[in-house]
Design a protein around this motif. Structure first.
Motif, PDB file in Angstrom:
ATOM      1  N   ASN A   1       0.843  -1.195   0.000  1.00  0.00           N
ATOM      2  CA  ASN A   1       0.000   0.000   0.000  1.00  0.00           C
ATOM      3  C   ASN A   1       0.876   1.243   0.000  1.00  0.00           C
ATOM      4  O   ASN A   1       1.664   1.448   0.926  1.00  0.00           O
ATOM      5  CB  ASN A   1      -0.905   0.004   1.236  1.00  0.00           C
ATOM      6  CG  ASN A   1      -2.124   0.894   1.071  1.00  0.00           C
ATOM      7  OD1 ASN A   1      -2.238   1.609   0.079  1.00  0.00           O
ATOM      8  ND2 ASN A   1      -3.024   0.857   2.027  1.00  0.00           N
ATOM      9  N   ARG A  46     -10.306  -8.039   2.469  1.00  0.00           N
ATOM     10  CA  ARG A  46     -10.279  -6.858   1.604  1.00  0.00           C
ATOM     11  C   ARG A  46     -10.981  -5.734   2.367  1.00  0.00           C
ATOM     12  O   ARG A  46     -11.751  -6.003   3.296  1.00  0.00           O
ATOM     13  CB  ARG A  46     -10.978  -7.134   0.263  1.00  0.00           C
ATOM     14  CG  ARG A  46     -10.205  -8.112  -0.617  1.00  0.00           C
ATOM     15  CD  ARG A  46     -10.990  -8.526  -1.844  1.00  0.00           C
ATOM     16  NE  ARG A  46     -11.130  -7.416  -2.795  1.00  0.00           N
ATOM     17  CZ  ARG A  46     -11.902  -7.491  -3.898  1.00  0.00           C
ATOM     18  NH1 ARG A  46     -12.600  -8.595  -4.147  1.00  0.00           N
ATOM     19  NH2 ARG A  46     -11.982  -6.477  -4.720  1.00  0.00           N
ATOM     20  N   GLU A  52     -11.155   1.024  -2.663  1.00  0.00           N
ATOM     21  CA  GLU A  52     -10.576  -0.188  -2.068  1.00  0.00           C
ATOM     22  C   GLU A  52      -9.151   0.121  -1.657  1.00  0.00           C
ATOM     23  O   GLU A  52      -8.333   0.513  -2.478  1.00  0.00           O
ATOM     24  CB  GLU A  52     -10.607  -1.386  -3.010  1.00  0.00           C
ATOM     25  CG  GLU A  52      -9.995  -2.615  -2.340  1.00  0.00           C
ATOM     26  CD  GLU A  52     -10.160  -3.925  -3.106  1.00  0.00           C
ATOM     27  OE1 GLU A  52      -9.739  -4.970  -2.573  1.00  0.00           O
ATOM     28  OE2 GLU A  52     -10.689  -3.896  -4.227  1.00  0.00           O
ATOM     29  N   PRO A  96      -5.452  -0.916  -0.633  1.00  0.00           N
ATOM     30  CA  PRO A  96      -4.642  -2.096  -0.955  1.00  0.00           C
ATOM     31  C   PRO A  96      -4.271  -2.963   0.252  1.00  0.00           C
ATOM     32  O   PRO A  96      -4.420  -4.180   0.209  1.00  0.00           O
ATOM     33  CB  PRO A  96      -3.398  -1.510  -1.618  1.00  0.00           C
ATOM     34  CG  PRO A  96      -3.860  -0.207  -2.195  1.00  0.00           C
ATOM     35  CD  PRO A  96      -4.868   0.318  -1.213  1.00  0.00           C
ATOM     36  N   GLN A 150      -3.903  -9.420   2.559  1.00  0.00           N
ATOM     37  CA  GLN A 150      -4.991  -8.604   2.012  1.00  0.00           C
ATOM     38  C   GLN A 150      -4.995  -8.784   0.505  1.00  0.00           C
ATOM     39  O   GLN A 150      -3.967  -8.629  -0.162  1.00  0.00           O
ATOM     40  CB  GLN A 150      -4.826  -7.133   2.391  1.00  0.00           C
ATOM     41  CG  GLN A 150      -6.108  -6.345   2.189  1.00  0.00           C
ATOM     42  CD  GLN A 150      -6.192  -5.121   3.080  1.00  0.00           C
ATOM     43  OE1 GLN A 150      -5.686  -5.132   4.197  1.00  0.00           O
ATOM     44  NE2 GLN A 150      -6.838  -4.073   2.607  1.00  0.00           N
ATOM     45  N   SER A 204      -6.134  -7.331  -2.233  1.00  0.00           N
ATOM     46  CA  SER A 204      -6.298  -6.294  -3.247  1.00  0.00           C
ATOM     47  C   SER A 204      -5.457  -6.653  -4.472  1.00  0.00           C
ATOM     48  O   SER A 204      -4.704  -7.631  -4.465  1.00  0.00           O
ATOM     49  CB  SER A 204      -5.830  -4.947  -2.694  1.00  0.00           C
ATOM     50  OG  SER A 204      -4.439  -5.014  -2.402  1.00  0.00           O
ATOM     51  N   GLN A 205      -5.560  -5.859  -5.514  1.00  0.00           N
ATOM     52  CA  GLN A 205      -4.762  -6.104  -6.709  1.00  0.00           C
ATOM     53  C   GLN A 205      -3.265  -6.061  -6.401  1.00  0.00           C
ATOM     54  O   GLN A 205      -2.484  -6.843  -6.926  1.00  0.00           O
ATOM     55  CB  GLN A 205      -5.097  -5.077  -7.791  1.00  0.00           C
ATOM     56  CG  GLN A 205      -4.401  -5.344  -9.119  1.00  0.00           C
ATOM     57  CD  GLN A 205      -4.851  -4.378 -10.204  1.00  0.00           C
ATOM     58  OE1 GLN A 205      -5.708  -3.530  -9.985  1.00  0.00           O
ATOM     59  NE2 GLN A 205      -4.272  -4.509 -11.387  1.00  0.00           N
ATOM     60  N   LYS A 234      -1.909  -6.526  -3.312  1.00  0.00           N
ATOM     61  CA  LYS A 234      -1.694  -7.525  -2.262  1.00  0.00           C
ATOM     62  C   LYS A 234      -0.683  -7.065  -1.209  1.00  0.00           C
ATOM     63  O   LYS A 234       0.166  -6.220  -1.470  1.00  0.00           O
ATOM     64  CB  LYS A 234      -1.287  -8.879  -2.837  1.00  0.00           C
ATOM     65  CG  LYS A 234      -2.383  -9.546  -3.645  1.00  0.00           C
ATOM     66  CD  LYS A 234      -2.002 -10.929  -4.083  1.00  0.00           C
ATOM     67  CE  LYS A 234      -3.191 -11.626  -4.751  1.00  0.00           C
ATOM     68  NZ  LYS A 234      -3.733 -10.881  -5.882  1.00  0.00           N
TER      69      LYS A 234
END
Length: 262
Positions: free
Chosen positions: A20, A191, A201, A203, A229, A231-232, A234
């Motif tokens: 993130n 998520r 969203e 990350p 997590q 997310s795209q 990750k």
């Protein structure tokens, strides 16, 4: 002309373009709230952290592109990374003073950084119909913590496959919504969706793990847990529950160092 150094750090990852991203600005004194909010909006990242030295410690605040928030894990991790790496903080522990979340500590152990945050307490709740519609499926369990809804689903695949209606999530009165399940390769996956604070969203969400860690610790009967997590981008986290505190461990890498002029 004012000039402020800015760092962009990818948190909860070992490689750039993962985890993130957070922006970090280390200041000599606080700027006006309006200016910090404009900087966060200009950065257009999930969080921008502002740090001001306080004797041997630091004060810390976090802004999304639209609002100041009570707590942000990944931007706290990013702030500690900046202070350790670029400001030569002299010990392996940093104490942050947060106006909204009290004292927060970050410890350094080689390449790993560990957050020490207050644990969230959740209560069973009814699921708003808007959330059932947003995700297209009712959870098997539902809870409400200090800031967020926590929705538990039967499998990691369900969590991975969600493409929720962000407008419906935005209609619910909460900071955001965590969806979670037992993981295939880790103890639990999640998520996090928070359009209410300008982040559709997120990350990788450190603060959400103050809710997830006590929940899954109780559910799985263990105090130390591995988390991912989904997310795209990750992100991977190590979590530990110690009484009413949560320790969240991850790594970080620098992406950008620049200068703001205004």
């Amino acid at each position: 002309m004012n000039k402020i150094k800015i760092y962009q750090i990818d948190a909860f990852t070992e490689k750039v373009f993962g985890g993130n991203p957070a922006a970090v600005c280390v200041l000599n004194a606080w700027l006006e709230d309006e200016v910090m909010q404009k900087i966060a909006a200009e950065n257009n990242l999930a969080e921008t952290a502002f740090v001001v030295p306080k004797e041997n410690d630091y004060e810390l605040r976090w802004f999304t592109p639209t609002v100041e928030v009570d707590l942000c894990g990944h931007a706290t991790l990013a702030s500690a990374y900046v202070l350790f790496r670029y400001y030569n903080h002299s010990t392996d522990k940093i104490i942050f003073h947060s106006r909204r979340s009290g004292l927060l500590a970050v410890e350094k152990n080689n390449e790993e950084l560990t957050l020490d945050f207050p644990a969230d307490v959740v209560e069973v709740t009814e699921v708003p119909q808007a959330l059932i519609a947003a995700f297209g499926k009712a959870p098997v369990e539902a809870y409400r913590g200090k800031s967020d809804y926590l929705l538990i689903y039967a499998s990691q695949k369900e969590v991975e496959d969600f493409n929720p209606d962000i407008n419906l999530i935005n209609s619910v009165g909460a900071r955001g919504v965590i969806v979670s399940a037992v993981g295939y390769e880790v103890d639990f996956v999640s998520r996090f969706f928070a359009p209410q604070v300008g982040v559709n969203e997120d990350p990788v969400t450190g603060s959400a793990h103050t809710t997830l860690t006590p929940f899954w610790s109780n559910k799985l009967g263990k105090s130390r847990l591995s988390a991912r997590q989904l997310s795209q981008r990750k992100g991977d986290l190590k979590c530990e529950l110690i009484y009413d505190r949560v320790r969240i461990t991850g790594k970080a890498v620098a992406y950008l160092i620049g200068e703001i002029e205004f």
